[in-house]
Design an enzyme around this catalytic site. Structure first.
Site, PDB file in Angstrom:
ATOM      1  N   CYS A   1       2.378  -2.143   5.007  1.00 34.12           N
ATOM      2  CA  CYS A   1       3.735  -1.974   5.525  1.00 34.12           C
ATOM      3  C   CYS A   1       3.772  -2.056   7.039  1.00 34.12           C
ATOM      4  CB  CYS A   1       4.312  -0.637   5.066  1.00 34.12           C
ATOM      5  SG  CYS A   1       4.815  -0.592   3.336  1.00 34.12           S
TER       6      CYS A   1
ATOM      7  N   HIS B   1       8.679  -1.924  -3.497  1.00 29.89           N
ATOM      8  CA  HIS B   1       8.367  -3.219  -2.896  1.00 29.89           C
ATOM      9  C   HIS B   1       7.133  -3.794  -3.591  1.00 29.89           C
ATOM     10  CE1 HIS B   1      10.365  -2.657   1.337  1.00 29.89           C
ATOM     11  NE2 HIS B   1      11.101  -3.429   0.576  1.00 29.89           N
TER      12      HIS B   1
END
Length: 268
Positions: free
Chosen positions: A256, A162
């Site tokens: 996150c 990511h």
């Protein structure tokens, strides 16, 4: 003051592997994960930020990584469409939460799009990753939905699956990133846009140091990223080290766990 959405890791586990950090063979401790998460939530509150909570759902152990659930700009919400089947049920929970909290413009992405995992708002633009999770076509979709320019960046190393594992936005015009995570074209693009960017060391990226949250002054990041903390102090930021070692087993850390709600709606 920033406004964040978080999900308590009540059902945290590593029962499958969808990124290089996940090893189902290693035991996990949900109690420790909750304690570490509680510390992060309490820190945000102590810093004067607002934290809303979305209830965790049994059978969705990765919901704690709230940043992946959506992107929110000026109260408009583009909910994620997860690439892996194990996480697709999370989108339903996010759609319901935003619809129930006064957000008027909420929809799920058409193309694979993992929220702030791959879409990082940086002042007047959105930095958008692709290569492992988010479909490149999602970049144009986000640009049209939010009315902001989207800068596409290609990730090439699976350790940086990511964008928020390879780059953090410190202020509207300041970023920190790992050049080795990107294609040559993307590195050139970042160098042009951010000639004074902070460049992280391999040692700091190896401990997930770039999975960080900045409020423009304080930067919360994994405590093992010691060199990066020194670099941030030199730039005038106040780094705060976090121990989210249990949640790192699932491939996530500070960022996150934190979805920013920009100019969110009011509850009704």
């Amino acid at each position: 003051m920033r406004h964040y959405l978080m999900v308590r890791p009540a059902y945290f586990d590593v029962a499958y592997s969808i990124n290089p950090w996940m090893d189902p063979g290693k035991p996990t401790d949900a109690g420790l994960a909750v304690a570490q998460w509680d510390w992060l939530r309490d820190l945000y509150l102590d810093l004067g930020h607002r934290v809303d909570l979305l209830d965790p759902v049994p059978g969705l152990p990765d919901m704690v990584y709230a940043a992946n659930g959506a992107t929110v700009v000026d109260g408009r919400v583009l909910v994620a469409r997860f690439r892996h089947r194990q996480r697709r049920g999370e989108s339903v929970a996010y759609l319901k939460w935003f619809a129930g909290h006064g957000y008027r413009d909420v929809r799920q992405a058409r193309w694979a799009n993992e929220g702030e995992g791959d879409f990082l708002v940086a002042g007047p633009r959105i930095l958008a990753g692709s290569g492992f999770r988010t479909d490149p076509r999602a970049h144009a979709e986000a640009a049209a939905f939010f009315g902001l320019p989207v800068v596409g960046l290609t990730l090439t190393d699976p350790r940086y699956y990511h964008l928020d594992t390879a780059l953090a936005v410190l202020a509207d015009d300041v970023i920190v990133y790992a050049p080795e995570a990107f294609s040559e074209d993307s590195r050139r693009r970042l160098e042009q846009l951010y000639p004074d960017a902070v460049v992280a060391s391999a040692a700091d990226t190896a401990v997930f140091g770039l999975n960080a949250v900045s409020d423009g002054r304080h930067v919360i990041l994994p405590q093992a990223a010691t060199r990066l903390m020194a670099q941030l102090r030199e730039r005038g930021f106040e780094p705060i080290g976090a121990d989210l070692s249990e949640l790192l087993k699932g491939g996530g850390s500070v960022k996150c766990c934190t979805l920013e709600l920009r100019h969110g709606g009011e509850e009704h």
